[in-house]
Design an enzyme around this catalytic site. Structure first.
Site, short mmCIF file in Angstrom:
data_model
loop_
_atom_site.label_atom_id
_atom_site.label_comp_id
_atom_site.label_asym_id
_atom_site.label_seq_id
_atom_site.Cartn_x
_atom_site.Cartn_y
_atom_site.Cartn_z
CB CYS A 2 87.55 24.35 115.37
SG CYS A 2 88.44 25.12 114.02
NE ARG A 27 87.09 25.50 121.52
CZ ARG A 27 87.81 24.57 122.14
NH1 ARG A 27 87.62 24.34 123.42
NH2 ARG A 27 88.69 23.85 121.50
CG ASN A 108 87.79 21.09 116.51
OD1 ASN A 108 87.05 21.58 115.68
ND2 ASN A 108 87.53 21.11 117.80
N GLY A 109 91.50 20.63 113.90
CA GLY A 109 92.88 20.23 113.65
C GLY A 109 93.28 20.48 112.21
CD GLU A 494 99.84 40.09 128.06
OE1 GLU A 494 98.61 39.90 128.18
OE2 GLU A 494 100.54 39.42 127.27
CE LYS A 498 95.97 40.42 126.91
NZ LYS A 498 96.88 39.65 126.06
CD GLU A 501 96.04 39.29 122.06
OE1 GLU A 501 96.01 38.06 121.94
OE2 GLU A 501 95.95 39.86 123.16
CG HIS A 517 121.27 49.75 120.90
ND1 HIS A 517 122.60 49.86 120.55
CD2 HIS A 517 121.22 49.88 122.25
CE1 HIS A 517 123.32 50.03 121.64
NE2 HIS A 517 122.51 50.05 122.69
#
Length: 621
Positions: A2, A27, A108-109, A494, A498, A501, A517
């Site tokens: 936010c 953001r 925010n929060g 990673e 990606k 995402e 396994h």
């Protein structure tokens, strides 16, 4: 996550508020809104992009000289207009749907005790329009208001449990704005002609003011035309010496797309420059590279016998990579913890541990909380690898290395990750030197290799056409498996992150030796298997794992070094890296995986830079 922008001025500040929101879009958000004082409280809200909000504002001619604006990433309540910020109070006797109350607020929060507060306020007659925890704060401040907004906010803060950064104004005091922070970042911008601003990120004020005051934990700001006051968490007045005005150049030009299709693509191709900038001036290895404002890294390094790395997400994977370097080169025992898990478990503290935090923004809530937890356990030797020199993380750690990746807009981190690896490799060498384990010849070899990194990255980026060909196969899949061994297992992790995402393909990563396994049961011709295969000591073991995949009909996509003797064939697709990069190989092998995720997402038509449900800067737990 936010974003907040607020302003008190003697002119219409709506264009500045909306411009600030546009600069905070990176953001991540799912709704946005603006509220101003204009003969009462007026607002516009949207669940679309900031550009659509601007269309609303133009149509309704929304104007005002005091206002607040917000981009929201949903936590409490679905992404919907009635849950979007700013929120208005609706006191007893107020028709919530026709007449706004007197308080407007953005937040925010997360407020953890919002249910109890909501019940108490409803009992007093307050009407709730949303499912958010934020609306509770607006009603609470309204219930405590008696002609002085600062006093009402001050009283309300004592009832809040959780994390917050808030900006609030009242129609009865139209040229006054109050801000407060606890666990979520907030800054104050000092403008010209008596105008002052609040924001969650200096980027929001780029081009408006470069005079910034960073609020510390618990600070409250009282902003009016031509003046402002700050108090600390005990409500004790703060001086200009305690909270100085700093000149901060937040370059808005960094947010321009230029010739690229998406910010993520731009940032992938900015990696040679980002690494060159991060390593600029490093002509020799010395602890002083990590000195804090008042603490000598040389002294700290002599006093430690282990390393604890705390991080989240992509930063966690950079820490996992660094563990291999730290233990093999610096010979120092290293533990890597997911920050959100570490703070909630019983651990065995060691005061001689160097606690290393890794964070792109320096405001990641879980990592900050984990740092404070470690400090509370008596582990006071702390160091951060961070991309923002003015962040809370840098201020709270003894030592720091500031990466210079520049602003990263795409939610899926790319250049920040490789810049973190560069900083962590330098830390490894500095610790090795302080422990007497780095000879002059080894130092020279490593510095030469690091200087070569930007050119090496350019060579890897030239592989993009081959990666695009792979992406056409991946775009039709719904699952993928990534394999790596040793130093490259975190790079496989990673790569899988990606892909999931931004393309929404389910992807998992495993150490290749773990195939038999369990995960081998998933391998079919419909499950592409990406294998990171540098020519290192584990290559022959990895080849055996690849044979296991082919024997089950799996299709392999292999990133191999030029001298690894792995040839393309039926069910085996090979991209050859330009050269063998030794210890620095992870920084190069991750780039084709970034490109694979990017081009697969493009082929599937997803929102690459703003993937669903995700935010760039995670400032809530």
């Amino acid at each position: 996550m936010c974003g907040i922008v607020g302003a008190v001025s003697n002119q219409n500040i709506v264009p500045i508020l909306v411009q600030g929101l546009a600069r905070l879009e990176y953001r991540g958000y799912d709704s946005c809104g603006v509220a101003v004082y204009a003969n009462g409280l007026q607002r516009a809200r949207s669940t679309a992009r900031v550009s659509e909000l601007m269309d609303q504002i133009t149509t309704t001619h929304l104007q005002g000289s005091t206002g607040i604006a917000h981009t929201r990433w949903a936590t409490h309540g679905a992404p919907a207009v009635h849950n979007a910020h700013p929120h208005f109070s609706h006191g007893p006797g107020t028709d919530a749907y026709d007449k706004p109350g007197r308080v407007a607020l953005v937040h925010n929060g997360i407020i953890e005790n919002h249910d109890d507060l909501r019940a108490a306020l409803q009992a007093k007659g307050y009407v709730f329009q949303s499912q958010t925890d934020t609306e509770v704060i607006a009603h609470l401040i309204d219930s405590l208001y008696d002609g002085d907004l600062f006093e009402a906010v001050k009283a309300a803060l004592g009832s809040l449990r959780g994390a917050y950064a808030i900006a609030v104004f009242c129609k009865d005091e139209p040229h006054r704005l109050i801000g407060a922070r606890a666990g979520s970042p907030l800054i104050l911008g000092v403008g010209a002609d008596g105008a002052h601003y609040l924001a969650s990120d200096a980027m929001a004020l780029a081009g408006v003011t470069d005079q910034i005051v960073y609020l510390e934990e618990g600070d409250v700001a009282d902003i009016q035309l031509g003046k402002y006051w700050l108090v600390d968490k005990a409500f004790k007045p703060l001086t200009a010496t305690q909270r100085p005005v700093k000149t901060v150049h937040a370059h808005s030009g960094a947010a321009e797309l230029g010739p690229y299709r998406h910010y993520m693509q731009k940032e992938i191709f900015e990696q040679p420059r980002a690494i060159a900038d991060t390593l600029q001036g490093v002509d020799s290895i010395m602890p002083e590279l990590f000195d804090g404002a008042q603490v000598s890294a040389a002294r700290v390094f002599k006093d430690i016998d282990s390393v604890l790395i705390l991080a989240c997400g992509t930063s966690y994977y950079s820490g996992c990579t660094a563990k291999y370097w730290l233990e093999s080169i610096a010979k120092i025992p290293t533990q890597v913890e997911v920050a959100s898990e570490y703070r909630y478990r019983d651990s065995v503290p060691n005061p001689r541990t160097l606690v290393v935090t890794i964070t792109q923004s320096g405001e990641t809530a879980d990592t900050l909380a984990a740092l404070r937890h470690a400090q509370g356990l008596g582990m006071t030797h702390t160091l951060t690898i961070c991309n923002v020199a003015t962040s809370a993380m840098v201020r709270e750690c003894e030592l720091a290395y500031i990466t210079r990746a520049g602003v990263e807009i795409g939610v899926a981190s790319t250049k920040a990750f490789t810049a973190q690896l560069a900083g962590l490799f330098l830390l490894t060498l500095a610790l090795a030197q302080s422990r007497g384990l780095l000879s002059d010849a080894e130092e020279a070899r490593h510095i030469k290799a690091m200087r070569h990194l930007p050119a090496a990255l350019q060579s890897v980026l030239a592989l993009e056409p081959q990666v695009i060909a792979w992406s056409q196969d991946f775009a039709a899949k719904e699952n993928a498996l990534f394999l790596g061994r040793g130093l490259h297992y975190p790079i496989a992790l990673e790569g899988a992150l990606k892909l999931k995402e931004i393309s929404y393909i389910h992807a998992e990563a495993y150490p290749a030796g773990e195939l038999k396994h369990g995960p081998l049961a998933l391998v079919t011709s419909a499950m592409p298997v990406v294998t990171v295969a540098p020519n290192d000591a584990l290559l022959e073991k990895l080849k055996s794992n690849m044979h296991e995949v082919r024997a089950r009909g799996g299709v392999l996509y292999v990133l191999a070094d030029a001298d690894s003797h792995i040839e393309s064939g039926d069910g085996l697709h090979v991209i050859r890296m330009p050269e063998n990069y030794g210890e620095l190989s992870p920084m190069l092998h991750v780039v084709p995986l970034q490109l694979l995720a990017y081009h697969t997402a493009c082929a599937r038509g997803t929102d690459v830079d703003k993937p669903r449900n995700l935010a760039k800067s995670v400032t809530v737990e």
